[in-house]
Each structure stands twice: as structure tokens, then as C-alpha cells.
Scaffold this motif. Structure first.
Motif: not given
Ligand SMILES: Nc1ncnc2c1ncn2[C@@H]1O[C@H](COP(=O)(O)OP(=O)(O)O)[C@@H](O)[C@H]1O
Ligand SMILES: [Mg+2]
Length: 389
Positions: A51-53, A80-85, A365-366, A369
């Protein structure tokens, strides 16, 4: 004679017996390891998060950095900003071979476990390449890592003097990686119709590799002109765009860009106590990127002190920084309509308001969710303090 001398030197006999047993154990372990390795799935890609946005601007920033000359990138942004995603989304492309280290996982306890994991991933990396038709000789590169590791394990087991991983082990490992990557970059596989027997084609591989002139190598997709790049569709590109680019890309380059990705990189200083070892690891990453342009290195972190720390070690000056923030309001609105509302049963939707939720969660986003999961589970009966949280 020899029998009597062995009676005279029982210690010597015992020693050689022990050595023989050790050799046997090693051989047995090698066999098991090889059997296990044959069953491993290739690990050079990872899956995108479900479900990546697609965040267009952020995806473009990361993709552009990876299309340029190999460099050392620090991907910075709050937790949790979405770096890994984002990185999972980009790096799961066929274009990349990824060595992935998530320092949050418990397996990384200290320098010893980091060395083992680095060595195993490097070995597996070249073992995966060796499976590609025409690239069989990279099995030897894989063995290089394995034998280095076995030597180190033996030294630690012998427990004589310096039992632990030292700076020189890291330096040697990174040099091995550098030299294997150089071989990979210069390698010219035989054309499929040139030879049929596998031994003959191996001979031709080495001769072609030896004959290849030491000209400046560009990874296959780097040769694109800037105008090509401008036309390149992003993850949001229309299906036609993608189909057209797929057509253009045939035949696909076999060589993939190596990417060395360390997630939660700010944990490195905690893992590696010795400043000298740390500097050695970081310097070798600079050699792989800035000097030799052999692979990309990405450190993802949410810790601003890590940047300061890298600067103190004279590394930051050579890095590219990409900062990831929360989604823009318009992206958050799209996310709300496309990803959040469809998860809510019709009867519970009327009491949700984008503006109110945006006020509470902004573009993280987290949080959206998590809230919506609770909201649906509670059948729409959430107290308003959930929003304040
Ligand atoms: N682009 C995205 N699309 C959907 N969900 C996302 C996205 N980016 C982040 N999330 C949600 O936020 C959560 C934390 O993101 P993550 O990439 O682990 O953050 P970070 O690595 O910056 O700490 C993910 O597990 C996911 O549920
Ligand atoms: Mg992360």
C-alpha cells in the motif's frame, strides 16, 4: 621411526590430530553452508511496503540521486516520516542490487556481528551475481568473503591474544569488497551466441575481461542523456509511459547498480566503539563512492547528531543530504481519499473530516493509518482525545 617420534612427542601428535579434526569440521561446515546457500532466495531486492503511497517529489529526489554517479547519500528525516518506505520502494527496482543493513534489528549487537553480517551479505551478493548466465566466475569472489570470514572465526575460536574483530579485519573486508566490485564493473560477459560449452565460455570470459581496456566505465543506465532522463517516467507515470519505457529498455542491462544501504545508521557509533574502526569503515565507504564510483552508499537516519558526528569525522563534507519531511497537504488529501477512506465502511465515513484530521496529524502518514485502524475497530466510537494524541 615416525611412530616412535610421535610417542616421544605426544603433544605434537595431539596437535596435528586436532588440526585434522578441525579441517574435517570445516569441510563439513562448508558443505552444510553450501547446501543452505543453494536454497536461499536472492536477496538483492526487497519488497516495497504494501500500500505504498507514491510521494512524487521525494521519489524523484531519491531516484535522481541514484541515477547520478555513485555517491554517499545521507537520507535524513524525523522518525516515521517514511524514509524506509521510500527507499524500499525505489530500491526494489530491477536496476539495483542492494546490500541492506537495518541496524535496529537485534542481530547487530557489536562490531563482531556487524563484521559477520557485512561479510555474509557481500558473499551472498556475489553468489547471486554468479547465478546470472555468463557470470559464473563470480562464485570465486563470493568464496573470497567466506574464507576471510572463516579465518577470522578460526582466530576468534583459537582465542589467542586478539580474539575480537579488529580495525584491520574491517579494512580487509572492505578492500575485498572494493576489489570484487571492480572486477564486476570491468567484467564483460560473453555474448550468448559466441560459445556454447560452459568451460569454453568461461575461458572466453576471462580473456574478454582481461582484454577490456581500462576505459572509464559507466553503469548501463548512467549513459542516458539529460533529455532522456527528463522524459523518464516516475512511479506515478502513466501506464503508456511505463510501457514505452519498458520497450525502450529491452534488452535490460544485466549489471545492476550496487547499493549499500544502512538503515538507522545513527546506531553505528554505538555498535563500533573504536573511533579508528569507525573511521576506517566510513573512509572505505567514501572510497567506494567518491573515489572509485563503484556503488552507492545510503545512510538513513532520524538523528540530527549523526550528521554533526559525520562532519566531525570529515565525512559529511563528501555526502549528499536528502531531507524527507512530512507529506504536503495536497499529498495528504490524496492519501486520505485514495488510501484512508476506502478502509472505512460507508456508514462510518460521515463523521470523518479531512481538515480536522489534518489539523491533528499533518502529513505524517503513519498517524493517519494508526488512527483509522483504531477508528474502524472501535466502530466509529473513538473519543476525541484520540485526535489530540
Ligand atoms: N509513502 C508511504 N505510503 C504508505 N505508508 C507509508 C509511507 N511512508 C510511510 N508510511 C507509513 O509510515 C510507517 C513508518 O514509515 P517508515 O518508512 O518506517 O519511517 P522512517 O523510516 O522514516 O522512520 C510505515 O510503516 C508505513 O506504515
Ligand atoms: Mg526507517
Amino acid at each position: 621411526m615416525s611412530r616412535s617420534s610421535s610417542f616421544h612427542q605426544p603433544a605434537g601428535t595431539l596437535k596435528s590430530l586436532n588440526e585434522a579434526r578441525q579441517l574435517l569440521d570445516d569441510a563439513r561446515r562448508d558443505l552444510t553452508e553450501n547446501r543452505e546457500r543453494a536454497q536461499l532466495r536472492p536477496s538483492h531486492t526487497f519488497s516495497p511496503i504494501p500500500g505504498f503511497f507514491p510521494r512524487t517529489a521525494e521519489l524523484q529526489a531519491v531516484e535522481r540521486a541514484l541515477e547520478e554517479e555513485p555517491c554517499f547519500t545521507v537520507l535524513f528525516g524525523a522518525s516515521s516520516v517514511g524514509k524506509t518506505a521510500l527507499l524500499r520502494q525505489v530500491l526494489c527496482s530491477d536496476k539495483y542490487h542492494v546490500l541492506h543493513f537495518d541496524l535496529r534489528i537485534a542481530g547487530f549487537a557489536d562490531l563482531d556481528s556487524l563484521y559477520m553480517s557485512l561479510s555474509q551479505q557481500m558473499e551472498q551478493y556475489f553468489a547471486t551475481i554468479a547465478k546470472i548466465e555468463g557470470y559464473g566466475e563470480f562464485e570465486k569472489e563470493a568464496w573470497g568473503f567466506k574464507h576471510d570470514r572463516l579465518n577470522v572465526e578460526r582466530r576468534i575460536a583459537d582465542n589467542t591474544g586478539m580474539a575480537q574483530i579488529r580495525t584491520s579485519d574491517i579494512a580487509r573486508l572492505m578492500e575485498l569488497f572494493q576489489s570484487s566490485l571492480l572486477t564486476y564493473r570491468q567484467f564483460v560477459p560473453p555474448s550468448p551466441n559466441s560459445q556454447s560449452s560452459s568451460t569454453a565460455s568461461r575461458d572466453s570470459i576471462s580473456s574478454q575481461a582481461n582484454q577490456s581496456k581500462p576505459k572509464r566505465f559507466r553503469w548501463p543506465w548512467q549513459s542516458k542523456s539529460p533529455s532522456d532522463r527528463a522524459r523518464k517516467p516516475n512511479a506515478n507515470g502513466s501506464p503508456q509511459d511505463r510501457a514505452q519505457s519498458a520497450e525502450k529498455d529491452v534488452p535490460k542491462p544485466v549489471k545492476k547498480m550496487p547499493v549499500f544501504f544502512i538503515d538507522e545508521a545513527h546506531k553505528l557509533p554505538g555498535l563500533i566503539q573504536s573511533m579508528e574502526t569507525m573511521k576506517c569503515l566510513l573512509d572505505s565507504m567514501l572510497v567506494l563512492t567518491k573515489q572509485d564510483r563503484l556503488c552507492h552508499v545510503i545512510h538513513a537516519t532520524s538523528d540530527p547528531f549523526y550528521q554533526t558526528w559525520l562532519r566531525q569525522l570529515n565525512v559529511m563534507q563528501h555526502c549528499k543530504i536528502i531531507t524527507i519531511g512530512d507529506c504536503s497537504k495536497s499529498d495528504a488529501r490524496t492519501f486520505y481519499h485514495e488510501r484512508i477512506l476506502p478502509r472505512v465502511p460507508e456508514r462510518l465515513r460521515h463523521s470523518l473530516s479531512f481538515e480536522r484530521l489534518y489539523e491533528a496529524f499533518g502529513g505524517r502518514l503513519v498517524h493517519w493509518q494508526d488512527y483509522i485502524t483504531d477508528y474502524v475497530n472501535a466502530n466509529g466510537q473513538l473519543e476525541s482525545e484520540h485526535l489530540v494524541k
